[in-house]
Design a protein around this motif. Structure first.
Motif, PDB file in Angstrom:
ATOM      1  N   LEU A 121      -6.020 -15.164   3.631  1.00 26.09           N
ATOM      2  CA  LEU A 121      -6.453 -14.659   4.932  1.00 26.09           C
ATOM      3  C   LEU A 121      -5.392 -14.859   6.007  1.00 26.09           C
ATOM      4  N   CYS A 122      -4.301 -15.531   5.654  1.00 26.72           N
ATOM      5  CA  CYS A 122      -3.193 -15.725   6.592  1.00 26.72           C
ATOM      6  C   CYS A 122      -1.924 -15.090   6.016  1.00 26.72           C
ATOM      7  N   ALA A 123      -1.285 -15.765   5.080  1.00 25.48           N
ATOM      8  CA  ALA A 123      -0.044 -15.245   4.493  1.00 25.48           C
ATOM      9  C   ALA A 123      -0.271 -13.933   3.762  1.00 25.48           C
ATOM     10  N   GLY A 124      -1.375 -13.833   3.031  1.00 19.60           N
ATOM     11  CA  GLY A 124      -1.634 -12.635   2.247  1.00 19.60           C
ATOM     12  C   GLY A 124      -1.752 -11.386   3.098  1.00 19.60           C
ATOM     13  N   ILE A 125      -2.613 -11.426   4.098  1.00 23.17           N
ATOM     14  CA  ILE A 125      -2.827 -10.243   4.930  1.00 23.17           C
ATOM     15  C   ILE A 125      -1.616  -9.957   5.821  1.00 23.17           C
ATOM     16  N   THR A 126      -0.898 -10.995   6.217  1.00 21.83           N
ATOM     17  CA  THR A 126       0.317 -10.783   7.015  1.00 21.83           C
ATOM     18  C   THR A 126       1.332  -9.939   6.252  1.00 21.83           C
ATOM     19  N   MET A 127       1.385 -10.122   4.936  1.00 21.80           N
ATOM     20  CA  MET A 127       2.312  -9.340   4.112  1.00 21.80           C
ATOM     21  C   MET A 127       1.700  -8.012   3.681  1.00 21.80           C
ATOM     22  N   TYR A 128       0.391  -7.993   3.467  1.00 19.62           N
ATOM     23  CA  TYR A 128      -0.250  -6.767   2.985  1.00 19.62           C
ATOM     24  C   TYR A 128      -0.307  -5.686   4.061  1.00 19.62           C
ATOM     25  N   ASP A 129      -0.586  -6.070   5.295  1.00 18.07           N
ATOM     26  CA  ASP A 129      -0.800  -5.067   6.336  1.00 18.07           C
ATOM     27  C   ASP A 129       0.422  -4.170   6.564  1.00 18.07           C
ATOM     28  N   PRO A 130       1.641  -4.714   6.642  1.00 10.06           N
ATOM     29  CA  PRO A 130       2.786  -3.811   6.777  1.00 10.06           C
ATOM     30  C   PRO A 130       3.009  -2.945   5.536  1.00 10.06           C
ATOM     31  N   LEU A 131       2.697  -3.470   4.356  1.00 11.33           N
ATOM     32  CA  LEU A 131       2.777  -2.645   3.160  1.00 11.33           C
ATOM     33  C   LEU A 131       1.819  -1.463   3.281  1.00 11.33           C
ATOM     34  N   ARG A 132       0.647  -1.745   3.773  1.00  8.38           N
ATOM     35  CA  ARG A 132      -0.386  -0.715   3.957  1.00  8.38           C
ATOM     36  C   ARG A 132       0.040   0.296   5.027  1.00  8.38           C
ATOM     37  N   HIS A 133       0.537  -0.214   6.153  1.00 15.25           N
ATOM     38  CA  HIS A 133       0.870   0.662   7.282  1.00 15.25           C
ATOM     39  C   HIS A 133       2.038   1.573   6.961  1.00 15.25           C
ATOM     40  N   TRP A 134       3.029   1.055   6.243  1.00 18.04           N
ATOM     41  CA  TRP A 134       4.232   1.849   5.969  1.00 18.04           C
ATOM     42  C   TRP A 134       4.182   2.514   4.592  1.00 18.04           C
ATOM     43  N   GLY A 135       2.982   2.758   4.084  1.00 20.26           N
ATOM     44  CA  GLY A 135       2.801   3.659   2.953  1.00 20.26           C
ATOM     45  C   GLY A 135       2.916   3.093   1.560  1.00 20.26           C
ATOM     46  N   ALA A 136       3.019   1.773   1.423  1.00 13.25           N
ATOM     47  CA  ALA A 136       3.224   1.195   0.094  1.00 13.25           C
ATOM     48  C   ALA A 136       1.939   1.059  -0.718  1.00 13.25           C
ATOM     49  N   THR A 137       0.789   1.375  -0.106  1.00 17.42           N
ATOM     50  CA  THR A 137      -0.479   1.298  -0.844  1.00 17.42           C
ATOM     51  C   THR A 137      -1.007   2.682  -1.200  1.00 17.42           C
ATOM     52  N   LYS A 138      -0.188   3.713  -1.001  1.00 20.95           N
ATOM     53  CA  LYS A 138      -0.639   5.097  -1.194  1.00 20.95           C
ATOM     54  C   LYS A 138      -0.296   5.675  -2.563  1.00 20.95           C
ATOM     55  N   GLY A 139       0.312   4.880  -3.416  1.00 22.55           N
ATOM     56  CA  GLY A 139       0.626   5.349  -4.757  1.00 22.55           C
ATOM     57  C   GLY A 139       2.068   5.774  -4.966  1.00 22.55           C
ATOM     58  N   LYS A 140       2.789   6.055  -3.887  1.00 25.79           N
ATOM     59  CA  LYS A 140       4.195   6.442  -4.014  1.00 25.79           C
ATOM     60  C   LYS A 140       5.037   5.222  -4.372  1.00 25.79           C
ATOM     61  N   LYS A 141       5.895   5.357  -5.366  1.00 30.40           N
ATOM     62  CA  LYS A 141       6.736   4.246  -5.790  1.00 30.40           C
ATOM     63  C   LYS A 141       7.871   4.035  -4.789  1.00 30.40           C
ATOM     64  N   MET A 142       8.054   2.787  -4.397  1.00 30.10           N
ATOM     65  CA  MET A 142       9.065   2.430  -3.423  1.00 30.10           C
ATOM     66  C   MET A 142       9.851   1.231  -3.928  1.00 30.10           C
ATOM     67  N   THR A 143      10.918   0.921  -3.210  1.00 28.61           N
ATOM     68  CA  THR A 143      11.635  -0.339  -3.431  1.00 28.61           C
ATOM     69  C   THR A 143      11.415  -1.196  -2.193  1.00 28.61           C
ATOM     70  N   ILE A 144      10.764  -2.325  -2.397  1.00 27.11           N
ATOM     71  CA  ILE A 144      10.374  -3.210  -1.300  1.00 27.11           C
ATOM     72  C   ILE A 144      11.256  -4.445  -1.296  1.00 27.11           C
ATOM     73  N   GLY A 145      11.894  -4.719  -0.174  1.00 28.47           N
ATOM     74  CA  GLY A 145      12.663  -5.938  -0.015  1.00 28.47           C
ATOM     75  C   GLY A 145      11.862  -6.993   0.712  1.00 28.47           C
ATOM     76  N   VAL A 146      12.017  -8.233   0.312  1.00 29.27           N
ATOM     77  CA  VAL A 146      11.343  -9.361   0.964  1.00 29.27           C
ATOM     78  C   VAL A 146      12.400 -10.396   1.313  1.00 29.27           C
ATOM     79  N   ILE A 147      12.595 -10.617   2.614  1.00 25.79           N
ATOM     80  CA  ILE A 147      13.579 -11.608   3.052  1.00 25.79           C
ATOM     81  C   ILE A 147      12.870 -12.946   3.238  1.00 25.79           C
ATOM     82  N   GLY A 148      13.341 -13.961   2.538  1.00 21.93           N
ATOM     83  CA  GLY A 148      12.756 -15.289   2.619  1.00 21.93           C
ATOM     84  C   GLY A 148      11.783 -15.517   1.477  1.00 21.93           C
ATOM     85  N   VAL A 149      12.133 -16.424   0.573  1.00 24.13           N
ATOM     86  CA  VAL A 149      11.285 -16.698  -0.592  1.00 24.13           C
ATOM     87  C   VAL A 149      10.521 -17.990  -0.338  1.00 24.13           C
ATOM     88  N   GLY A 150       9.613 -17.929   0.655  1.00 25.03           N
ATOM     89  CA  GLY A 150       8.769 -19.077   0.982  1.00 25.03           C
ATOM     90  C   GLY A 150       7.313 -18.720   0.772  1.00 25.03           C
TER      91      GLY A 150
END
Length: 218
Positions: free
Chosen positions: A16-45
């Protein structure tokens, strides 16, 4: 919100904190719509590992980005396909233009422009980590690549419910360590030095209340 039974309660809180913070931008910028993308994540924490897991579950190629190679093994174990060391010019060269979307979780002082070369044409970098000083923006990189710098905060109820459902479906949970309330200072000090294991500390309230020396009866 209903917590799916597949998700243990002690691991639901960080979703409900870290999960949604990362999911919402994925959702907003089209990564949950089925189109295959390359997603970068800066910071492995704590944030970054959730971003890696969620992006992978959504079927995308995932690029983990860190200032050193120390977290490569962990990042790959969490689902990353590529690892880029941002302080290594050769590694950055190999990663140039790979990412359609980058989620930047870094909360330490840094320059966002360092990472724009990793964006593909029309790519977007989303600021999630908070820093107090302004960034210097390299306009040439943005203009030539029609790239975008933007930000995201946290998600609403609908997005959070979607995130919970996705996590339940794919068995995605944060890496947590249960502690009692008397360990709060220790946890804070530990995180202020390093979070090399990407752990989220979760307080066990019931067990904490059993410690009468720390939480005397009312």
């Amino acid at each position: 919100m209903k917590i799916p039974e597949q998700i243990p309660l002690e691991k639901a809180g960080p979703i409900l904190c870290a999960g949604i913070t990362m999911y919402d931008p994925l959702r907003h910028w089209g990564a949950t719509k089925g189109k295959k993308m390359t997603i970068g994540v800066i910071g492995v924490g704590g944030l970054g590992t959730m971003g890696i897991k969620l992006s992978k579950a959504l079927g995308h190629k995932v690029v983990a980005i860190s200032t050193s190679a120390n977290k490569k093994e962990m990042a790959m174990a969490k689902g990353a396909d590529v690892f880029v060391v941002s302080t290594d010019p050769e590694s950055m060269k190999e990663g140039a233009g790979l990412c359609d979307l980058i989620l930047n979780t870094v909360s330490a002082e840094h320059e966002c422009s360092t990472y724009t070369p990793l964006l593909h044409y029309s790519g977007t970098i989303v600021q999630l980590g908070l820093v107090k000083d302004p960034h210097t923006v390299n306009q040439i990189s943005l203009i030539r690549g029609r790239k975008t710098m933007t930000g995201s905060h946290i998600g609403g109820i609908k997005a959070t419910e979607e995130c919970l459902e996705l996590c339940a479906k794919h068995g995605i949970v944060p890496d947590v360590e249960l502690i009692t309330a008397d360990k709060i200072d220790w946890a804070w000090e530990t995180l202020s030095i390093s979070n090399k294991d990407a752990i989220r500390f979760v307080i066990d309230i019931k067990k904490s209340k059993e410690n009468k020396d720390f939480m005397p009866a009312e």
